[in-house]
Scaffold this motif. Structure first.
Motif, short mmCIF file in Angstrom:
data_model
loop_
_atom_site.label_atom_id
_atom_site.label_comp_id
_atom_site.label_asym_id
_atom_site.label_seq_id
_atom_site.Cartn_x
_atom_site.Cartn_y
_atom_site.Cartn_z
N ILE A 154 23.87 60.33 78.02
CA ILE A 154 25.25 60.00 77.67
C ILE A 154 25.67 60.89 76.51
O ILE A 154 24.95 61.07 75.54
CB ILE A 154 25.38 58.52 77.26
N PHE A 155 26.86 61.45 76.61
CA PHE A 155 27.39 62.34 75.60
C PHE A 155 28.78 61.82 75.20
O PHE A 155 29.57 61.46 76.07
CB PHE A 155 27.49 63.77 76.16
N ALA A 156 29.05 61.79 73.90
CA ALA A 156 30.37 61.34 73.42
C ALA A 156 30.88 62.33 72.38
O ALA A 156 30.12 62.82 71.55
CB ALA A 156 30.27 59.95 72.82
N GLU A 157 32.17 62.63 72.45
CA GLU A 157 32.80 63.53 71.47
C GLU A 157 34.25 63.16 71.28
O GLU A 157 34.90 62.64 72.20
CB GLU A 157 32.68 64.99 71.90
N LEU A 158 34.77 63.42 70.07
CA LEU A 158 36.19 63.26 69.82
C LEU A 158 36.88 64.54 70.26
O LEU A 158 36.65 65.60 69.68
CB LEU A 158 36.44 63.00 68.33
N THR A 159 37.69 64.47 71.29
CA THR A 159 38.39 65.66 71.78
C THR A 159 39.74 65.83 71.11
O THR A 159 40.34 66.89 71.19
CB THR A 159 38.57 65.60 73.31
N SER A 160 40.22 64.77 70.46
CA SER A 160 41.44 64.82 69.65
C SER A 160 41.30 63.73 68.59
O SER A 160 40.31 62.98 68.59
CB SER A 160 42.69 64.61 70.49
N ASP A 161 42.28 63.62 67.71
CA ASP A 161 42.23 62.59 66.67
C ASP A 161 42.33 61.19 67.24
O ASP A 161 42.01 60.21 66.57
CB ASP A 161 43.34 62.81 65.65
N THR A 162 42.76 61.07 68.52
CA THR A 162 42.94 59.74 69.13
C THR A 162 42.21 59.57 70.46
O THR A 162 42.44 58.59 71.16
CB THR A 162 44.44 59.46 69.35
N THR A 163 41.33 60.52 70.84
CA THR A 163 40.65 60.42 72.13
C THR A 163 39.14 60.62 71.97
O THR A 163 38.68 61.63 71.45
CB THR A 163 41.18 61.46 73.13
N LEU A 164 38.38 59.63 72.44
CA LEU A 164 36.92 59.70 72.50
C LEU A 164 36.55 59.94 73.96
O LEU A 164 36.87 59.12 74.83
CB LEU A 164 36.29 58.41 71.99
N LYS A 165 35.88 61.04 74.23
CA LYS A 165 35.47 61.38 75.60
C LYS A 165 33.98 61.04 75.76
O LYS A 165 33.14 61.51 75.00
CB LYS A 165 35.69 62.87 75.86
N ILE A 166 33.68 60.20 76.78
CA ILE A 166 32.30 59.79 77.06
C ILE A 166 31.92 60.29 78.45
O ILE A 166 32.63 60.07 79.42
CB ILE A 166 32.14 58.25 77.00
N THR A 167 30.77 60.99 78.51
CA THR A 167 30.31 61.56 79.78
C THR A 167 28.88 61.09 80.02
O THR A 167 28.07 61.06 79.09
CB THR A 167 30.33 63.10 79.72
N ALA A 168 28.57 60.76 81.28
CA ALA A 168 27.22 60.34 81.65
C ALA A 168 26.69 61.23 82.76
O ALA A 168 27.43 61.65 83.65
CB ALA A 168 27.23 58.88 82.11
N SER A 169 25.41 61.53 82.68
CA SER A 169 24.77 62.30 83.75
C SER A 169 23.38 61.74 83.97
O SER A 169 22.82 61.06 83.12
CB SER A 169 24.71 63.79 83.38
N GLY A 170 22.81 62.03 85.14
CA GLY A 170 21.47 61.53 85.47
C GLY A 170 21.46 60.93 86.86
O GLY A 170 22.30 61.25 87.69
N ASN A 171 20.48 60.04 87.09
CA ASN A 171 20.38 59.44 88.41
C ASN A 171 20.38 57.91 88.36
O ASN A 171 19.91 57.26 89.27
CB ASN A 171 19.11 59.95 89.12
#
Length: 186
Positions: A154-171
């Motif tokens: 799982i990866f999380a980053e702030l892409t803007s001052d008001t948006t948290l982007k969460i990405t998941a990869s795997g099986n």
């Protein structure tokens, strides 16, 4: 004070009041009434520091009394730093108040839960934060993580001052519940 004559005028520390009782007088007050031969008070002649001079710490020609020393220490703790509290937030300055810096305390905390699907980024709207002063943490709540062949990143980053982007990869089977938290500092 070489060559200066101090006129004491026989001042007593106890003075008789009209009712016959004695009153103790403050020696500082008495000294203020004493004049030197150049018609200055003892304080003027000794060049005692004022509170402003003590707090500034820049006058090398005035004497510091214990109270003035305390005022200096209270105002400037270390490395010529001045402290103040501004709207409940501690601030410091090292250039005589020309600019103020907030002390690194927690400004805000936001948290929440989300279900992430593998390969599909999830954008979470959050209250505005300063991305340069915000830490992001994320924890997976997937109870199947003990399965030997299961992999979840799982990866999380702030892409803007008001948006948290969460990405998941795997099986891992989806959706994957996660808990996120933002801690913004001053």
């Amino acid at each position: 004070m070489a060559g200066t004559i101090v006129e004491t005028k026989n001042v007593d520390l106890l003075r008789k009041r009209p009712d016959g009782n004695y009153t103790k007088h403050n020696p500082t007050t008495i000294a203020s009434n004493v004049k030197t031969s150049d018609n200055k008070t003892v304080e003027e002649r000794l060049k005692l520091a004022t509170q402003a001079q003590a707090e500034a710490g820049t006058d090398n020609g005035s004497l510091m009394t214990p109270i003035r020393t305390k005022q200096h220490v209270d105002k400037r703790l270390l490395n010529n730093i001045i402290w103040r509290v501004n709207n409940g937030q501690p601030e410091w300055s090292n250039n005589n108040g020309g600019s103020w810096n907030t002390v690194g305390a927690v400004k805000s905390i936001q948290h929440g839960n989300a279900d992430v699907t593998l390969g599909t980024p999830l954008n979470v709207t959050v209250a505005s934060v300063n991305r340069l002063k915000t830490a992001v943490s994320i924890v997976s709540k997937n109870i199947r993580a003990y399965e030997s062949a299961a992999v979840l990143s799982i990866f999380a980053e702030l892409t803007s001052d008001t948006t948290l982007k969460i990405t998941a990869s795997g099986n891992m089977p989806t959706p994957n519940p996660v808990r996120w938290q933002l801690i913004e500092y001053y």
